[in-house]
Design an enzyme around this catalytic site. Structure first.
Site, PDB file in Angstrom:
ATOM      1  N   ASP A  11      -4.040  -6.266   5.067  1.00  0.00           N
ATOM      2  CA  ASP A  11      -5.036  -7.132   5.700  1.00  0.00           C
ATOM      3  C   ASP A  11      -4.942  -8.560   5.186  1.00  0.00           C
ATOM      4  OD1 ASP A  11      -6.213  -5.259   7.410  1.00  0.00           O
ATOM      5  OD2 ASP A  11      -7.294  -4.357   5.725  1.00  0.00           O
ATOM      6  N   ASN A  45       0.850  -1.195   0.000  1.00  0.00           N
ATOM      7  CA  ASN A  45       0.000   0.000   0.000  1.00  0.00           C
ATOM      8  C   ASN A  45       0.881   1.239   0.000  1.00  0.00           C
ATOM      9  OD1 ASN A  45       0.541   0.814   2.862  1.00  0.00           O
ATOM     10  ND2 ASN A  45      -0.346  -1.202   3.239  1.00  0.00           N
ATOM     11  N   LYS A  93       9.386 -17.314  -9.934  1.00  0.00           N
ATOM     12  CA  LYS A  93       8.676 -16.232 -10.621  1.00  0.00           C
ATOM     13  C   LYS A  93       7.555 -16.807 -11.505  1.00  0.00           C
ATOM     14  CE  LYS A  93       9.362 -12.496 -13.841  1.00  0.00           C
ATOM     15  NZ  LYS A  93      10.217 -11.943 -14.862  1.00  0.00           N
ATOM     16  N   ILE A 105      -1.914  -7.393  14.183  1.00  0.00           N
ATOM     17  CA  ILE A 105      -0.800  -7.198  15.123  1.00  0.00           C
ATOM     18  C   ILE A 105      -1.275  -6.416  16.347  1.00  0.00           C
ATOM     19  CG2 ILE A 105       1.512  -6.201  15.372  1.00  0.00           C
ATOM     20  CD1 ILE A 105       1.746  -6.641  12.261  1.00  0.00           C
ATOM     21  N   LYS A 148     -10.391  -4.265  18.912  1.00  0.00           N
ATOM     22  CA  LYS A 148      -8.969  -4.624  19.003  1.00  0.00           C
ATOM     23  C   LYS A 148      -8.485  -4.722  20.438  1.00  0.00           C
ATOM     24  CE  LYS A 148      -7.998  -3.263  14.479  1.00  0.00           C
ATOM     25  NZ  LYS A 148      -7.032  -3.644  13.479  1.00  0.00           N
TER      26      LYS A 148
HETATM   27  O1  C5P Z   1      -8.302  -2.740  11.133  1.00  0.00           O
HETATM   28  P1  C5P Z   1      -7.557  -1.552  10.686  1.00  0.00           P
HETATM   29  O2  C5P Z   1      -6.479  -1.864   9.685  1.00  0.00           O
HETATM   30  O3  C5P Z   1      -8.371  -0.382  10.269  1.00  0.00           O
HETATM   31  O4  C5P Z   1      -6.835  -1.056  12.036  1.00  0.00           O
HETATM   32  C1  C5P Z   1      -5.863  -0.094  12.031  1.00  0.00           C
HETATM   33  C2  C5P Z   1      -4.969  -0.268  13.223  1.00  0.00           C
HETATM   34  O5  C5P Z   1      -4.664  -1.631  13.410  1.00  0.00           O
HETATM   35  C3  C5P Z   1      -3.644   0.405  13.026  1.00  0.00           C
HETATM   36  O6  C5P Z   1      -3.182   0.801  14.292  1.00  0.00           O
HETATM   37  C4  C5P Z   1      -2.789  -0.688  12.426  1.00  0.00           C
HETATM   38  O7  C5P Z   1      -1.413  -0.480  12.662  1.00  0.00           O
HETATM   39  C5  C5P Z   1      -3.306  -1.903  13.166  1.00  0.00           C
HETATM   40  N1  C5P Z   1      -3.259  -3.154  12.398  1.00  0.00           N
HETATM   41  C6  C5P Z   1      -2.396  -4.133  12.785  1.00  0.00           C
HETATM   42  N2  C5P Z   1      -2.381  -5.343  12.120  1.00  0.00           N
HETATM   43  C7  C5P Z   1      -3.219  -5.557  11.099  1.00  0.00           C
HETATM   44  C8  C5P Z   1      -4.106  -4.556  10.697  1.00  0.00           C
HETATM   45  C9  C5P Z   1      -4.094  -3.373  11.364  1.00  0.00           C
HETATM   46  O8  C5P Z   1      -1.608  -3.931  13.718  1.00  0.00           O
HETATM   47  N3  C5P Z   1      -3.181  -6.724  10.471  1.00  0.00           N
END
Ligand code: C5P
Length: 402
Positions: free
Chosen positions: A277, A209, A287, A306, A342
């Site tokens: 995600d 991204n 490749k 995370i 979360k």
């Molecule tokens: O669920 P979303 O991506 O909107 O959440 C954003 C928050 O979650 C941010 O703080 C991002 O660093 C954390 N995050 C994460 N691991 C993921 C997805 C998001 O730590 N797989």
């Protein structure tokens, strides 16, 4: 100026001890009150009389001297200081500090103290490069002990290399910088994630991204500037690693999670990374080639969250876990839901709608959502956001330095 600042100067036994005489004079000139402890070995290099004359105070050396103990116990020695400076810090005293020994007055005063400590190492280049010294210095750095020098140059043993004690002017500058700086997070450990993750498709392609890492890196810099020992776990970015921050470079979300777990325990975790995600299930080992059978179909599987994983740790959950919520609509409601989902303490919600320029830009509009409600911050640069967040964190986690 250092008017009235109380410096406890510990002089260990190295040839560089002669420079400590100059340091005492300069500290006194700046208005500091200097009390000195000398190790037995230091007496071989400079006389207690010279040290006492320059500091205009008694010099302390003996752990078991009854007179010293009745006049000034080792506990009082360190308690009555604003900063303890060890100069020269020999390899031996550094090792004793790292091991927590209390076998002479210098080591005991250091062990019996919760005051900030600054060391000015001085030793032969071989000793400096030895893995034992390296490990001891890493231990001291983890404890928040400040270091000035050493520099490179001709050493007393005739060799040239690293190990020369910093000059008195440099040590004085570090002491003055210490007294003007803000150390509210000294003795605290912080973990920050930053940047995007890269999820491999095959050895030469990936999904990712547009995250620049600017906000996460600025937060790591702001926490380190307040004295926190800061680990920055980052995906690939163009950002420079901020001074004093320990960078762990990762690529995929799973690597980022492993690096975060390895950094625990910490007092505060700020998850500012834009973690992908999804990752590609069964990324190709070779490749992918155009083979006339049409475009490959990528199947995605969900990555670990995370933030949620760290916020739900049982025994070593950080005292404060902060997440970001990049939203394009219903910003506050979505941020509240994210906080609950979360399990984190604070959510910094920001508007990333097209036109706000947040992604990759320098400005950010933040709403801090916590258990009590919402605090709307004005439009600020990412550096200002980072400073304000570090400030809020410092208010929540008071300093360990008294
Ligand atoms: O669920 P979303 O991506 O909107 O959440 C954003 C928050 O979650 C941010 O703080 C991002 O660093 C954390 N995050 C994460 N691991 C993921 C997805 C998001 O730590 N797989």
């Amino acid at each position: 100026m250092l008017d009235g600042r109380r410096v406890l100067l510990i002089i260990a036994g190295g040839i560089a001890a002669y420079k400590s005489l100059e340091l005492i004079r300069r500290l006194r000139d700046r208005g500091a009150r200097v009390r000195c402890v000398m190790t037995r070995a230091a007496h071989q290099f400079v006389t207690p009389l010279a040290v006492a004359s320059l500091s205009e105070d008694k010099v302390y050396s003996d752990l078991f001297s009854l007179t010293d103990e009745s006049e000034m116990g080792h506990i009082r020695l360190s308690r009555e200081a604003d900063l303890i400076v060890v100069a020269p810090a020999t390899a031996d005293l550094i090792a004793r500090m790292a091991a927590g020994l209390a076998d002479d007055l210098a080591a005991t005063a250091l062990l019996a103290s919760d005051k900030p400590v600054m060391i000015a190492p001085a030793m032969n280049a071989q000793m400096w490069a030895h893995p034992a010294t390296e490990a001891n210095l890493a231990t001291l750095a983890r404890r928040g002990i400040l270091r000035v020098g050493p520099g490179a140059g001709l050493l007393a043993c005739g060799e040239v290399g690293l190990g020369r004690m910093a000059e008195p002017a440099e040590i004085l500058a570090a002491i003055e910088a210490f007294f003007v700086a803000d150390h509210r997070l000294a003795g605290r450990r912080a973990l920050v994630t930053s940047g995007p993750t890269r999820e491999p498709i095959d050895p030469v392609r990936y999904l990712s991204n547009y995250s620049s890492g600017k906000q996460g890196h600025a937060i790591a810099a702001a926490l380190a500037a307040l004295g926190a020992e800061t680990v920055l776990v980052s995906g690939p970015t163009q950002e420079r690693t901020p001074p004093g921050v320990c960078l762990v470079a990762v690529e995929s979300a799973r690597e980022m999670l492993a690096a975060c777990e390895a950094a625990l325990p910490v007092d505060v975790a700020v998850m500012a990374a834009a973690v992908a995600d999804w990752r590609v299930e069964g990324a190709a080992a070779q490749k992918l080639k155009k083979n006339g059978e049409g475009a490959p179909v990528l199947r995605l599987v969900e990555n670990p969250d995370i933030l949620a994983t760290i916020a739900r740790r049982r025994n070593d959950r950080p005292a404060l876990v902060v997440g970001f919520a990049a939203e394009t609509e219903n910003i506050i409601a979505n941020a509240r839901a994210k906080r609950a989902k979360k399990g984190c303490d604070w959510v910094l919600a920001n508007d990333v709608s097209p036109g706000t320029g947040t992604f990759g830009g320098d400005r950010n509009t933040i709403h801090l959502v916590d258990a009590d409600g919402v605090e709307d911050w004005p439009v600020m640069t990412k550096t200002e956001v980072a400073r304000r967040l570090a400030d809020r964190i410092a208010a929540r986690l008071p300093s360990r330095i008294h």
